[in-house]
Write an enzyme that holds these catalytic residues in place. Structure first.
Site, PDB file in Angstrom:
ATOM      1  N   LEU A 104    -112.009 -67.322   0.275  1.00 22.88           N
ATOM      2  CA  LEU A 104    -112.372 -66.072   0.939  1.00 22.88           C
ATOM      3  C   LEU A 104    -111.712 -64.966   0.125  1.00 22.88           C
ATOM      4  O   LEU A 104    -110.606 -65.156  -0.402  1.00 22.88           O
ATOM      5  CB  LEU A 104    -111.843 -66.039   2.380  1.00 22.88           C
ATOM      6  CG  LEU A 104    -112.502 -67.010   3.368  1.00 22.88           C
ATOM      7  CD1 LEU A 104    -111.831 -66.905   4.737  1.00 22.88           C
ATOM      8  CD2 LEU A 104    -113.985 -66.754   3.488  1.00 22.88           C
ATOM      9  N   ASP A 105    -112.361 -63.809   0.041  1.00 22.71           N
ATOM     10  CA  ASP A 105    -111.762 -62.685  -0.684  1.00 22.71           C
ATOM     11  C   ASP A 105    -110.431 -62.310  -0.034  1.00 22.71           C
ATOM     12  O   ASP A 105    -110.207 -62.575   1.152  1.00 22.71           O
ATOM     13  CB  ASP A 105    -112.666 -61.444  -0.619  1.00 22.71           C
ATOM     14  CG  ASP A 105    -114.028 -61.703  -1.228  1.00 22.71           C
ATOM     15  OD1 ASP A 105    -114.141 -62.601  -2.062  1.00 22.71           O
ATOM     16  OD2 ASP A 105    -114.960 -60.980  -0.840  1.00 22.71           O
ATOM     17  N   LYS A 106    -109.611 -61.620  -0.808  1.00 20.45           N
ATOM     18  CA  LYS A 106    -108.287 -61.226  -0.305  1.00 20.45           C
ATOM     19  C   LYS A 106    -108.396 -60.509   1.051  1.00 20.45           C
ATOM     20  O   LYS A 106    -107.611 -60.738   1.966  1.00 20.45           O
ATOM     21  CB  LYS A 106    -107.622 -60.323  -1.345  1.00 20.45           C
ATOM     22  CG  LYS A 106    -106.208 -59.972  -1.046  1.00 20.45           C
ATOM     23  CD  LYS A 106    -105.605 -59.227  -2.213  1.00 20.45           C
ATOM     24  CE  LYS A 106    -104.282 -58.644  -1.814  1.00 20.45           C
ATOM     25  NZ  LYS A 106    -103.727 -57.760  -2.825  1.00 20.45           N
ATOM     26  N   ARG A 193    -120.601 -59.479   0.709  1.00 25.12           N
ATOM     27  CA  ARG A 193    -120.385 -58.053   0.396  1.00 25.12           C
ATOM     28  C   ARG A 193    -121.496 -57.548  -0.527  1.00 25.12           C
ATOM     29  O   ARG A 193    -122.052 -56.463  -0.323  1.00 25.12           O
ATOM     30  CB  ARG A 193    -119.029 -57.848  -0.296  1.00 25.12           C
ATOM     31  CG  ARG A 193    -117.849 -58.123   0.625  1.00 25.12           C
ATOM     32  CD  ARG A 193    -116.523 -58.043  -0.135  1.00 25.12           C
ATOM     33  NE  ARG A 193    -115.484 -58.709   0.624  1.00 25.12           N
ATOM     34  CZ  ARG A 193    -114.771 -58.130   1.592  1.00 25.12           C
ATOM     35  NH1 ARG A 193    -114.943 -56.871   1.885  1.00 25.12           N
ATOM     36  NH2 ARG A 193    -113.858 -58.824   2.250  1.00 25.12           N
TER      37      ARG A 193
END
Ligand code: URA
Length: 238
Positions: A104-106, A193
């Site tokens: 997962l992205d930060k 995103r």
């Protein structure tokens, strides 16, 4: 599962060095299935044995966890500068080789699976498996039927990357912001995103709610974790 030596299991569980394991076993600090065992070389089945070290149960089998990932933490084992998801867990899991299943992205929050089982992880992340991942996103801008249709047909991102068909559901829209559910079967870099940005709706917040049949446990606060149940492991191993 192949049998393993007791001293190897103690070391693999991140409890001690091999030398200390041998000493500890001799000193009577280890029980096997309820009895003191003084033979560090004894071979046991890691999935079924009940081992304790100084009175505490030892995690001997493969490990499967779910974490409610908070924002600001990397989906990695270790990083020289930034905090990782392994920093949120007891140190023994790092020593056991636990790693995140996919990324997962930060700044993405929510369901992150972690395991020591490479086959399990590969089964979930392989592009051939088409495992559904559901995200809730809050995005700037207004989305409508045309966007739902475009997701269903398979979007082309701004850089020309083609996505598999995905599901977009609009939950609510207010003051120029739209809350949506997005279901994807891929794991491209910044995929959700970039998909929403390609429809003119940049993501403000992103949370993963489920992977395959397993949903984020509502009892887990951000940063909290628990082991997967046998049913959850079976459902994800499919
Ligand atoms: N898609 C994204 O854009 N980010 C994530 O963290 C996961 C899916």
């Amino acid at each position: 599962m192949p049998l393993e030596r007791i001293d190897k299991l103690l070391t693999g569980a991140g409890l001690c060095s091999r030398r200390d394991a041998v000493r500890g076993v001799k000193a009577g600090w280890v029980t096997l299935d309820g009895e003191i065992c003084r033979d560090a070389a004894k071979k046991v089945d890691p999935q079924t044995c009940r081992l304790t070290w100084k009175g505490e149960p030892v995690q001997t089998g493969r490990v499967y966890l779910m974490l409610n990932k908070p924002a600001g933490v990397l989906s990695a084992r270790q990083d020289a500068e930034q905090k990782t998801v392994l920093d949120l867990l007891p140190k023994r899991f790092l020593d056991m080789g636990l790693f995140p299943v996919g990324r997962l992205d930060k700044d993405t929050v929510g369901l992150l699976l972690l395991t020591t089982d490479g086959v399990f992880a590969h089964g979930l992340t392989s592009p051939r498996r088409h495992v559904d991942k559901v995200y809730r996103a809050e995005a700037e801008g207004v989305l409508d039927e045309r966007d739902i249709q475009a997701f269903a047909e398979g979007l082309t991102l701004r850089d020309g990357t083609k996505c598999r068909p995905a599901k977009l559901e609009i939950l609510s829209a207010e003051a120029g912001k739209t809350t949506v559910l997005v279901t994807v079967q891929e794991g491209k870099y910044h995929q959700v995103r970039r998909m929403l940005a390609s429809r003119g709706a940049p993501v403000v917040t992103l949370e993963r709610l489920s992977v395959g049949a397993v949903t984020l446990d509502p009892k887990l606060e951000r940063g909290q974790w628990r082991e997967l149940t046998a049913q959850e492991i079976a459902a994800l191993s499919g």
